[in-house]
Design a protein around this motif. Sequence first.
Motif, PDB file in Angstrom:
ATOM      1  N   SER A 152       1.809  -4.547  -1.001  1.00 21.75           N
ATOM      2  CA  SER A 152       2.602  -3.951  -2.075  1.00 21.75           C
ATOM      3  C   SER A 152       3.616  -4.949  -2.624  1.00 21.75           C
ATOM      4  N   ARG A 153       4.289  -5.642  -1.732  1.00 20.13           N
ATOM      5  CA  ARG A 153       5.309  -6.617  -2.154  1.00 20.13           C
ATOM      6  C   ARG A 153       4.680  -7.726  -3.007  1.00 20.13           C
ATOM      7  N   ILE A 154       3.518  -8.224  -2.553  1.00 16.09           N
ATOM      8  CA  ILE A 154       2.863  -9.329  -3.279  1.00 16.09           C
ATOM      9  C   ILE A 154       2.398  -8.866  -4.655  1.00 16.09           C
ATOM     10  N   VAL A 155       1.794  -7.684  -4.707  1.00 20.82           N
ATOM     11  CA  VAL A 155       1.308  -7.173  -6.001  1.00 20.82           C
ATOM     12  C   VAL A 155       2.484  -6.955  -6.943  1.00 20.82           C
ATOM     13  N   ARG A 156       3.579  -6.394  -6.449  1.00 17.74           N
ATOM     14  CA  ARG A 156       4.736  -6.146  -7.328  1.00 17.74           C
ATOM     15  C   ARG A 156       5.441  -7.440  -7.730  1.00 17.74           C
ATOM     16  N   GLU A 157       5.134  -8.538  -7.016  1.00 20.55           N
ATOM     17  CA  GLU A 157       5.695  -9.840  -7.407  1.00 20.55           C
ATOM     18  C   GLU A 157       4.669 -10.678  -8.166  1.00 20.55           C
ATOM     19  N   GLY A 158       3.612 -10.019  -8.682  1.00 21.45           N
ATOM     20  CA  GLY A 158       2.699 -10.689  -9.618  1.00 21.45           C
ATOM     21  C   GLY A 158       1.382 -11.167  -9.061  1.00 21.45           C
ATOM     22  N   GLY A 159       1.143 -11.045  -7.742  1.00 24.13           N
ATOM     23  CA  GLY A 159      -0.083 -11.588  -7.148  1.00 24.13           C
ATOM     24  C   GLY A 159      -1.250 -10.624  -7.194  1.00 24.13           C
ATOM     25  N   ARG A 160      -2.444 -11.201  -6.917  1.00 24.97           N
ATOM     26  CA  ARG A 160      -3.647 -10.394  -6.707  1.00 24.97           C
ATOM     27  C   ARG A 160      -3.889 -10.354  -5.204  1.00 24.97           C
ATOM     28  N   VAL A 161      -4.176  -9.168  -4.686  1.00 24.60           N
ATOM     29  CA  VAL A 161      -4.387  -9.026  -3.243  1.00 24.60           C
ATOM     30  C   VAL A 161      -5.760  -8.430  -2.954  1.00 24.60           C
ATOM     31  N   VAL A 162      -6.526  -9.126  -2.112  1.00 27.54           N
ATOM     32  CA  VAL A 162      -7.715  -8.527  -1.523  1.00 27.54           C
ATOM     33  C   VAL A 162      -7.225  -7.869  -0.233  1.00 27.54           C
ATOM     34  N   GLY A 163      -7.187  -6.553  -0.256  1.00 26.21           N
ATOM     35  CA  GLY A 163      -6.620  -5.793   0.862  1.00 26.21           C
ATOM     36  C   GLY A 163      -7.723  -5.256   1.755  1.00 26.21           C
ATOM     37  N   VAL A 164      -7.627  -5.587   3.038  1.00 27.85           N
ATOM     38  CA  VAL A 164      -8.705  -5.283   3.982  1.00 27.85           C
ATOM     39  C   VAL A 164      -8.246  -4.252   5.003  1.00 27.85           C
ATOM     40  N   ASP A 165      -9.122  -3.301   5.294  1.00 30.49           N
ATOM     41  CA  ASP A 165      -8.843  -2.356   6.386  1.00 30.49           C
ATOM     42  C   ASP A 165     -10.164  -1.723   6.813  1.00 30.49           C
ATOM     43  N   VAL A 166     -10.185  -1.182   8.032  1.00 31.08           N
ATOM     44  CA  VAL A 166     -11.364  -0.415   8.467  1.00 31.08           C
ATOM     45  C   VAL A 166     -11.346   0.991   7.871  1.00 31.08           C
ATOM     46  N   SER A 167     -10.212   1.433   7.417  1.00 28.49           N
ATOM     47  CA  SER A 167     -10.089   2.806   6.905  1.00 28.49           C
ATOM     48  C   SER A 167     -10.185   2.850   5.379  1.00 28.49           C
ATOM     49  N   ARG A 168     -11.305   3.409   4.890  1.00 28.94           N
ATOM     50  CA  ARG A 168     -11.490   3.545   3.434  1.00 28.94           C
ATOM     51  C   ARG A 168     -10.446   4.486   2.849  1.00 28.94           C
ATOM     52  N   GLU A 169     -10.179   5.555   3.589  1.00 29.78           N
ATOM     53  CA  GLU A 169      -9.238   6.561   3.102  1.00 29.78           C
ATOM     54  C   GLU A 169      -7.850   5.941   2.861  1.00 29.78           C
ATOM     55  N   ARG A 170      -7.415   5.153   3.830  1.00 32.02           N
ATOM     56  CA  ARG A 170      -6.098   4.503   3.682  1.00 32.02           C
ATOM     57  C   ARG A 170      -6.097   3.540   2.501  1.00 32.02           C
ATOM     58  N   LEU A 171      -7.179   2.769   2.376  1.00 34.20           N
ATOM     59  CA  LEU A 171      -7.232   1.792   1.277  1.00 34.20           C
ATOM     60  C   LEU A 171      -7.255   2.476  -0.082  1.00 34.20           C
ATOM     61  N   ASP A 172      -7.966   3.611  -0.171  1.00 36.17           N
ATOM     62  CA  ASP A 172      -8.015   4.353  -1.444  1.00 36.17           C
ATOM     63  C   ASP A 172      -6.607   4.776  -1.848  1.00 36.17           C
ATOM     64  N   ASP A 173      -5.857   5.190  -0.861  1.00 35.69           N
ATOM     65  CA  ASP A 173      -4.490   5.638  -1.111  1.00 35.69           C
ATOM     66  C   ASP A 173      -3.614   4.469  -1.618  1.00 35.69           C
ATOM     67  N   VAL A 174      -3.773   3.299  -0.982  1.00 32.94           N
ATOM     68  CA  VAL A 174      -3.000   2.117  -1.394  1.00 32.94           C
ATOM     69  C   VAL A 174      -3.425   1.688  -2.799  1.00 32.94           C
ATOM     70  N   ALA A 175      -4.748   1.708  -3.037  1.00 31.82           N
ATOM     71  CA  ALA A 175      -5.263   1.279  -4.352  1.00 31.82           C
ATOM     72  C   ALA A 175      -4.708   2.183  -5.458  1.00 31.82           C
ATOM     73  N   ALA A 176      -4.626   3.468  -5.168  1.00 28.08           N
ATOM     74  CA  ALA A 176      -4.107   4.399  -6.178  1.00 28.08           C
ATOM     75  C   ALA A 176      -2.642   4.067  -6.495  1.00 28.08           C
ATOM     76  N   GLU A 177      -1.923   3.580  -5.495  1.00 31.38           N
ATOM     77  CA  GLU A 177      -0.504   3.248  -5.714  1.00 31.38           C
ATOM     78  C   GLU A 177      -0.328   1.893  -6.411  1.00 31.38           C
ATOM     79  N   LEU A 178      -1.151   0.912  -6.016  1.00 31.85           N
ATOM     80  CA  LEU A 178      -0.881  -0.467  -6.470  1.00 31.85           C
ATOM     81  C   LEU A 178      -1.629  -0.884  -7.738  1.00 31.85           C
ATOM     82  N   GLY A 179      -2.721  -0.188  -8.071  1.00 29.32           N
ATOM     83  CA  GLY A 179      -3.394  -0.484  -9.338  1.00 29.32           C
ATOM     84  C   GLY A 179      -4.323  -1.679  -9.279  1.00 29.32           C
ATOM     85  N   GLU A 180      -4.584  -2.278 -10.454  1.00 30.26           N
ATOM     86  CA  GLU A 180      -5.740  -3.169 -10.580  1.00 30.26           C
ATOM     87  C   GLU A 180      -5.589  -4.538  -9.916  1.00 30.26           C
TER      88      GLU A 180
END
Length: 265
Positions: A44-72
């Motif tokens: 979240s910090r990196i995206v809000r400071e202008g970066g692109r993040v490939v975010g990795v997790d075993v949990s799809r549900e958690r990642l979907d939630d983060v993606a909805a918050e952080l955007g493209e």
Amino acid sequence: MSDAAAAQGPQLQEWTEKITEGRFDGKNLIVTGAGSGIGRATASRIVREGGRVVGVDVSRERLDDVAAELGERFHPIVADITDEEGVAGIVDAAGATIDGLANIAGIMDRMQPTHEVDRALWDRVLGVNLTGTFLLMQAVLPRMLERGTGAIVNVASEAGLRGSAAGAAYTASKHAVVGLTKSSAFMYANSGLRINAVAPGGVATNIEGTFASELGAARVQRGMALIPSIAQASQLASSISYLLSDDGTNLNGVILPSDGGWSAA
Ligand SMILES: NC(=O)c1ccc[n+]([C@@H]2O[C@H](COP(=O)([O-])OP(=O)(O)OC[C@H]3O[C@@H](n4cnc5c(N)ncnc54)[C@H](O)[C@@H]3O)[C@@H](O)[C@H]2O)c1
């Protein structure tokens, strides 16, 4: 803190996160464990400071939630970092230009001393915390070496600095993360790369902290009695993003305790 508050044990620290506008503009980073806790806060910090993040997790549900918050600028990848095919997929998604890697995914043990650790737990904890970290480093390093630039931050722990903060498997895994970080920092010091680690103390996240051992509980709780305060995940994101960013220039091979002073006790 008042005496009454101190008697109740470590309190959650208060702090207000302040974004450094544009610090990661144009940068492309991989963050593991991005679905929860410290990894999510770092992504979240990196995206809000202008970066692109490939975010990795075993949990799809958690990642979907983060993606909805952080955007493209947040690209979720469901993968297990212990799986070589999964790691190849992560690096493919990141592309040829990888500016940073934050190896944050990790799991706890059950605070058991060596004679109580079963083989399956040992393999799992070492597999995720150490081998997963190693596999990601090994996958991104050729691309960083080719460009002559890149920053890697591994997440160790207070348990990577001493023997009194967790069980045998977790403690061994985090000491090994410290060794892997230092060896790599030394090896690539003349190649334009910076490789550091953060050693968190107590942090309020979703990590499981169960005690499956009477001896482990009795001993580790003594060590934990010295914890001055519990951090918010965003405070760890602050330490990690600092080392990942150009503000970390000249820092290489550092194992940075981010623990409110626990390691000084
Ligand atoms: N929370 C603390 O007090 C504390 C203290 C010291 C160190 N740490 C370290 O900080 C790191 C982050 O932990 P956290 O507290 O944010 O935990 P967390 O459980 O909130 O988040 C960890 C994330 O990693 C993911 N994950 C676990 N195994 C994975 C795997 N094999 N592949 C991909 N993703 C995986 C989980 O699904 C989870 O979303 C860990 O390395 C942990 O050891 C945490």
